[in-house]
Design a protein around this motif. Structure first.
Motif, mmCIF file in Angstrom:
data_model
loop_
_atom_site.group_PDB
_atom_site.id
_atom_site.type_symbol
_atom_site.label_atom_id
_atom_site.label_comp_id
_atom_site.label_asym_id
_atom_site.label_seq_id
_atom_site.Cartn_x
_atom_site.Cartn_y
_atom_site.Cartn_z
ATOM 1 N N GLU A 1 10.425 42.254 14.837
ATOM 2 C CA GLU A 1 10.259 41.016 15.128
ATOM 3 C C GLU A 1 8.923 40.289 15.981
ATOM 4 O O GLU A 1 7.548 39.301 15.214
ATOM 5 N N ASP A 2 9.640 40.185 16.745
ATOM 6 C CA ASP A 2 8.607 40.127 17.798
ATOM 7 C C ASP A 2 7.225 40.656 17.897
ATOM 8 O O ASP A 2 6.472 39.803 18.453
ATOM 9 N N GLY A 3 7.557 42.013 18.112
ATOM 10 C CA GLY A 3 6.237 43.117 18.323
ATOM 11 C C GLY A 3 5.468 42.151 17.853
ATOM 12 O O GLY A 3 3.635 42.604 18.143
ATOM 13 N N ALA A 4 5.908 42.317 16.146
ATOM 14 C CA ALA A 4 5.278 42.457 14.863
ATOM 15 C C ALA A 4 4.101 40.905 14.874
ATOM 16 O O ALA A 4 3.328 40.522 14.980
ATOM 17 N N ALA A 5 5.121 39.860 15.577
ATOM 18 C CA ALA A 5 4.825 38.723 16.056
ATOM 19 C C ALA A 5 3.344 37.928 16.836
ATOM 20 O O ALA A 5 2.232 37.994 17.184
ATOM 21 N N ARG A 6 3.370 39.063 17.545
ATOM 22 C CA ARG A 6 2.610 39.360 18.395
ATOM 23 C C ARG A 6 1.336 39.630 18.649
ATOM 24 O O ARG A 6 -0.053 39.634 18.714
ATOM 25 N N MET A 7 1.856 41.038 17.551
ATOM 26 C CA MET A 7 0.495 41.397 17.794
ATOM 27 C C MET A 7 -0.496 40.730 16.344
ATOM 28 O O MET A 7 -2.053 40.425 16.396
ATOM 29 N N ARG A 8 -0.208 39.896 15.163
ATOM 30 C CA ARG A 8 -0.223 38.796 14.437
ATOM 31 C C ARG A 8 -1.050 38.241 15.229
ATOM 32 O O ARG A 8 -2.700 37.528 14.937
ATOM 33 N N ARG A 9 -0.671 37.418 16.173
ATOM 34 C CA ARG A 9 -1.306 36.549 16.794
ATOM 35 C C ARG A 9 -2.797 37.189 17.640
ATOM 36 O O ARG A 9 -4.159 36.448 17.539
ATOM 37 N N MET A 10 -2.553 38.646 17.881
ATOM 38 C CA MET A 10 -3.937 38.752 19.280
ATOM 39 C C MET A 10 -4.972 38.808 17.784
ATOM 40 O O MET A 10 -6.247 38.605 17.743
ATOM 41 N N ILE A 11 -4.274 39.405 16.519
ATOM 42 C CA ILE A 11 -5.967 39.401 15.563
ATOM 43 C C ILE A 11 -6.096 38.085 15.226
ATOM 44 O O ILE A 11 -7.316 37.914 14.888
ATOM 45 N N TYR A 12 -4.904 37.197 14.935
ATOM 46 C CA TYR A 12 -5.743 35.845 14.796
ATOM 47 C C TYR A 12 -6.619 35.433 16.154
ATOM 48 O O TYR A 12 -7.765 34.775 16.054
ATOM 49 N N ILE A 13 -6.573 35.802 17.312
ATOM 50 C CA ILE A 13 -7.386 34.913 18.306
ATOM 51 C C ILE A 13 -8.851 36.079 17.664
ATOM 52 O O ILE A 13 -9.906 35.399 18.418
ATOM 53 N N THR A 14 -8.564 36.723 17.911
ATOM 54 C CA THR A 14 -9.919 37.809 17.120
ATOM 55 C C THR A 14 -10.266 37.446 16.071
ATOM 56 O O THR A 14 -12.086 37.410 16.008
ATOM 57 N N ASP A 15 -9.944 37.602 15.335
ATOM 58 C CA ASP A 15 -10.573 36.310 14.446
ATOM 59 C C ASP A 15 -11.465 35.041 14.485
ATOM 60 O O ASP A 15 -12.137 35.470 13.462
ATOM 61 N N SER A 16 -10.853 34.534 15.399
ATOM 62 C CA SER A 16 -11.670 33.261 15.888
ATOM 63 C C SER A 16 -12.752 33.253 16.399
ATOM 64 O O SER A 16 -13.935 32.932 16.987
ATOM 65 N N MET A 17 -12.978 34.710 16.756
ATOM 66 C CA MET A 17 -14.187 35.077 17.069
ATOM 67 C C MET A 17 -15.715 35.279 16.323
ATOM 68 O O MET A 17 -15.810 36.022 14.778
ATOM 69 N N THR A 18 -16.834 35.499 17.024
ATOM 70 C CA THR A 18 -17.808 35.773 16.361
ATOM 71 C C THR A 18 -18.421 37.313 16.363
ATOM 72 O O THR A 18 -18.194 37.927 16.890
#
Length: 568
Positions: A373-390
């Protein structure tokens, strides 16, 4: 999960052997008592456990007597460990090769089993498994006994995008099975899976019906779907099915629960039939291929290198063109933020982190608890961050996010970092950490690529060893290790061994690799800082740091083997 509990108990027993100063009959008896108790708690048949105990004792004593003068205590421990490992493998390995579907041919697979064992769900999982591997697969629902069986097949097959056949009006399962198989053969489907009604050995009519369906569709392989929770009843039921349907393989379901899965081992021994898959969850991809040696190896905390490589290969076959493009970029030493994000998504697609981590040799079992759960949540947050990039930012090397000084080194972050943090609902610190991790990976890709990169050095080592490991569980043989040692760049092995002896872990080894390729101080500093932030774990893979606390497995033994052969 029952397998994790069994693995922990077996590990504890073998650890007590390693702590023993002398290996004598008393130590051996105590060890076997612990191992047998662990197996009995998992509901393995008591006769099988007794056989395992006597075989291990006989084998160990015979080896000790033949090498009485020469054997050191370390060697005696290895003899005991190998004997236990081999006999555990023999428990789940009947020595029979199961049927393997062939491309370009009609492969009819019939699923049989008790009511409620998960046949319909497993049929869909099986169709998805073969579809991912390039087979044109489909399902025929010949279960007219259970209300809603065809509806379940229709819903799960539609979700999985798998062709299906069934009928709301026809009540004869033999007719439905024959019509469905004939229809899909005409449409050139390669894997045709026939789902039948649940039945048990007391139901003579249903058993006769199963025989009639088998005669009508003439399956290439009949599979018994066995629930891990039925325990010792598995033996009697599997014998009855074997006599009527003569199944050629077993799929054990519900292995993700706290069921006692040892009953399935009893079924293997009773029918001399191999297990081919384990059902490990409710999702369509929760079907793990079963192989006796890697299974026991993973159970004892020794990892499953072969399984890990198969996971990677499966991922590569899903999009071969993109994989080739990515390999070319890595060879050139180029890695954009978009490429890095894709690699994180690939890691997420491999499955739960604990499942992948359990395949890595030497990683302690206790570190895998609660990491998913911790690892998957961390990776999802990283994906969210890159989704906000142009798009321009994603295709860059991260430089738009940094202000550079006169010497060309980054001195501050730009306004873009704040914008990405707000857009992704995260903090500036988290965005900075993600950029820091990307920079380390990009730096590694840069050092790995090119003519003089260590990627080429590793490829030369692999070529010298003659390809993949030929030893047990996909590990290299002593001859392959010797060839790799000769192909290794001068001084690298000695430098890595010094780091391991001085107490360094994976961080120090990464540092050595980067230093050997001329990485600058900024790269080294960022790598160390990122490792510290990620808990010293698998931070280099961006997000796998959720495993943390213990880091990667100790490579000392492998390096010791390579170093020990340097004089050979």
């Amino acid at each position: 999960m029952v397998l994790a509990d069994l693995g922990r108990k077996l590990n504890a027993a073998l650890s007590s052997l390693n702590r023993a100063p002398v290996v004598d009959d008393k130590v051996l008896d105590a060890l076997l008592k612990e191992v047998c108790a662990a197996l009995l708690e998992t509901d393995v048949n008591v006769k099988l456990v007794q056989q395992l105990r006597s075989k291990v004792k006989t084998k160990v004593k015979a080896t000790f007597e033949s090498t009485a003068d020469k054997a050191k205590e370390t060697n005696r421990k290895q003899v005991v460990q190998k004997a236990i490992f081999d006999e555990l493998v023999n428990l789940v390995d009947p020595g029979v090769e199961p049927y393997k579907p062939k491309k370009g041919h009609f492969n009819v697979i019939m699923a049989v089993g008790l009511q409620g064992n998960g046949k319909t769900t497993t049929c869909t999982k099986l169709a998805v498994h073969y579809q991912k591997r390039g087979f044109k697969s489909c399902i025929v629902c010949a279960d007219t006994f259970r209300a809603g069986a065809f509806d379940q097949t229709r819903q799960s097959a539609t979700k999985a995008k798998v062709a299906y056949f069934g009928s709301y009006t026809e009540t004869d399962p033999v007719a439905i099975a024959a019509q469905g198989v004939a229809k899909f053969k005409k449409e050139k489907f390669e894997v045709i899976i026939v789902d039948t009604s649940g039945r048990h050995k007391q139901e003579g009519e249903l058993f006769e019906e199963m025989v009639q369906i088998g005669n009508a569709v003439k399956p290439d392989m009949t599979v018994l779907i066995l629930d891990a929770s039925i325990g010792q009843a598995a033996e009697a039921q599997s014998r009855a099915f074997k006599e009527s349907a003569d199944f050629g393989a077993i799929i054990v379901t519900k292995m993700d629960g706290h069921a006692k899965g040892g009953g399935a081992i009893s079924a293997v021994a009773a029918t001399q039939t191999p297990i081919i898959f384990l059902g490990t969850g409710e999702h369509l991809t929760d079907l793990d291929r079963f192989s006796p040696q890697p299974f026991i190896s993973k159970l004892l905390g020794l990892g499953d290198v072969q399984g890990l490589m198969e996971h990677m290969q499966d991922l590569a076959t899903q999009n071969p063109d993109r994989q080739k493009e990515m390999a070319k970029k890595l060879e050139e030493g180029k890695l954009s933020i978009r490429d890095w994000r894709e690699q994180i998504q690939n890691v997420m697609n491999l499955g739960p982190i604990s499942k992948i981590a359990s395949m890595i040799p030497g990683l302690p079992q206790e570190l895998l608890q609660g990491s998913d759960e911790d690892g998957a949540a961390r990776m999802r947050r990283m994906i969210y961050i890159t989704d906000s990039m142009t798009s321009a930012e994603l295709d860059s090397d991260g430089s738009p996010f940094m202000e550079f000084g006169k010497d060309g080194k980054p001195v501050a972050l730009t306004w873009r970092v704040t914008r990405v943090a707000r857009g992704s609902g995260t903090s500036v610190r988290e965005v900075e950490e993600v950029l820091c991790q990307y920079r380390v990976m990009a730096s590694m890709a840069k050092q790995a690529g090119g003519k003089n990169g260590w990627l080429q050095a590793m490829q030369k080592m692999q070529a010298a060893a003659g390809g993949r490991g030929r030893g047990a569980n996909g590990m290299p043989t002593p001859a392959q290790i010797q060839a790799m040692q000769r192909a290794m760049p001068p001084g690298m092995l000695q430098q890595m061994q010094r780091q391991m002896r001085s107490g360094g872990g994976i961080q120090e080894m990464m540092k050595t690799l980067l230093q050997s390729q001329g990485a600058d101080a900024a790269d080294m500093e960022e790598m160390q800082r990122m490792m510290a932030q990620m808990g010293g774990g698998l931070g280099g893979l961006g997000g796998l740091g959720g495993l943390g606390r213990g880091g990667m497995p100790n490579m000392a033994d492998m390096l010791k083997m390579m170093g020990g052969m340097s004089g050979a």
